[in-house]
Design an enzyme around this catalytic site. Structure first.
Site, PDB file in Angstrom:
ATOM      1  N   HIS A 181       3.891   2.279  -1.191  1.00  0.00           N
ATOM      2  CA  HIS A 181       4.869   1.327  -0.661  1.00  0.00           C
ATOM      3  C   HIS A 181       4.897   0.053  -1.505  1.00  0.00           C
ATOM      4  CE1 HIS A 181       4.894   3.959   2.795  1.00  0.00           C
ATOM      5  NE2 HIS A 181       5.796   3.214   3.407  1.00  0.00           N
ATOM      6  N   HIS A 222      -3.447   1.461   4.957  1.00  0.00           N
ATOM      7  CA  HIS A 222      -4.203   1.378   3.711  1.00  0.00           C
ATOM      8  C   HIS A 222      -5.348   0.396   3.884  1.00  0.00           C
ATOM      9  CE1 HIS A 222      -1.984   3.666   0.617  1.00  0.00           C
ATOM     10  NE2 HIS A 222      -0.903   3.368   1.308  1.00  0.00           N
ATOM     11  N   ASP A 226      -6.368  -1.164  -1.591  1.00  0.00           N
ATOM     12  CA  ASP A 226      -5.185  -0.420  -2.025  1.00  0.00           C
ATOM     13  C   ASP A 226      -4.020  -1.359  -2.324  1.00  0.00           C
ATOM     14  OD1 ASP A 226      -6.841   1.656  -1.317  1.00  0.00           O
ATOM     15  OD2 ASP A 226      -5.844   2.046   0.584  1.00  0.00           O
TER      16      ASP A 226
END
Length: 315
Positions: A181, A222, A226
């Protein structure tokens, strides 16, 4: 009022047709690179699906973001996805604005070629990273006790290749470092930062990127690492890849790009200019301009040549 609407509609339709003609010419030249970038999006999804087969759930790792940010919970997990979808759709629509608006700065085909190059480079590093080390997923469906935390052994290769879209993409596990994302978010924001024209929208885009970072961690989709790794990795990838790619032609000046054919109006204007030069006795190439004089029915390019022949003829 009806006449005005009809006239503006006619102008808009002409603009769309002209832009489509130009973009199709570019697409015919660059389609291989664009297709390769789109195919890699499937490869990236296939790799994320593959790592899910080897994912092993375990206790959630100690994380600073989990300690500082309150957990949103499964019922509020849609917030980050909604914000990401808004950013994604807004960016895609913006890249096609040259088809409608009169003010334009880039060609859509060339811009997406650049965006896909950034995405492919970042996603390649992501695949290498999450296959190097598999962390236990912090998301709710990846935790111990969830039926989705482990995938059963596939019955056939076709089952793997189909990646169970979209369910397999939404409920994936194991593809953690670094956030996909955030790859899309930062690539889109950095692209608008360079080629966008509205300062306020640039500031809003960066605020959305920051807010999305916190929401992803708060949703436990996450780990904080990350997101942090995505911030500096994607920025570095865009910086270095951008230097290797040829710069996009700037359309804001209104001058047609030399890589594109001239329109009929520009071609007629150029022909008139060339005819005018010929009638004045000038060369078509302004760099090769020399004064021409007619002597005995012949054009001489230098008056000095005539003066030099004078004494020879007299003798």
């Amino acid at each position: 009022m009806t006449f005005y609407v009809a006239r503006e509609g006619s102008k808009l339709w002409r603009r769309v047709c002209m832009e489509t003609f130009v973009e199709l010419q570019l697409l015919a030249e660059k389609w291989k690179l664009l297709l390769a970038g789109l195919i890699f999006q499937y490869i990236h999804g296939l790799a994320a699906r593959g790592v899910h087969y080897i994912h092993r759930p375990g206790p959630t790792l100690q994380d600073l973001g989990f300690f500082l940010l309150p957990e949103l919970g499964q019922e509020r997990a849609y917030i980050s996805e909604t914000l990401f979808a808004f950013l994604f759709v807004s960016f895609v629509l913006w890249t096609f604005h040259p088809f409608i608006l009169q003010s334009k700065k880039f060609y859509t085909v060339l811009l997406w070629r650049r965006v896909l190059a950034f995405l492919v480079a970042s996603q390649t590093l992501r695949i290498i990273t999450f296959y190097s080390t598999q962390l236990p997923g912090p998301n709710y469906h990846c935790r111990e006790g969830s039926k989705l935390a482990r995938l059963p052994r596939p019955d056939s290769v076709v089952e793997v290749l189909l990646i169970n879209f979209p369910h397999g993409v939404i409920y994936g596990c194991g593809d953690l470092i670094f956030s996909s994302h955030m790859i899309f978010t930062l690539v889109f924001v950095l692209t608008y930062q360079k080629y966008g024209t509205k300062r306020c929208i640039k500031q809003i885009a960066w605020l959305i990127a920051v807010a999305l970072s916190f929401l992803i961690v708060a949703s436990r989709k996450h780990y904080t690492v990350d997101v942090v790794v995505a911030w500096y990795t994607v920025n570095l990838v865009v910086f270095f890849v951008d230097k290797k790619l040829p710069e996009l032609p700037d359309r804001s000046s209104g001058v047609p790009s030399p890589m594109l054919p001239l329109s009929t109006k520009d071609r007629d204007s150029k022909s008139k200019e060339e005819n005018h030069k010929l009638m004045n006795g000038n060369s078509l190439d302004s760099a090769d301009w020399r004064q021409r004089t007619q002597v005995n029915g012949k054009l001489l390019e230098d008056v000095n040549a005539v003066n030099a022949d004078g004494p020879m003829n007299s003798t």
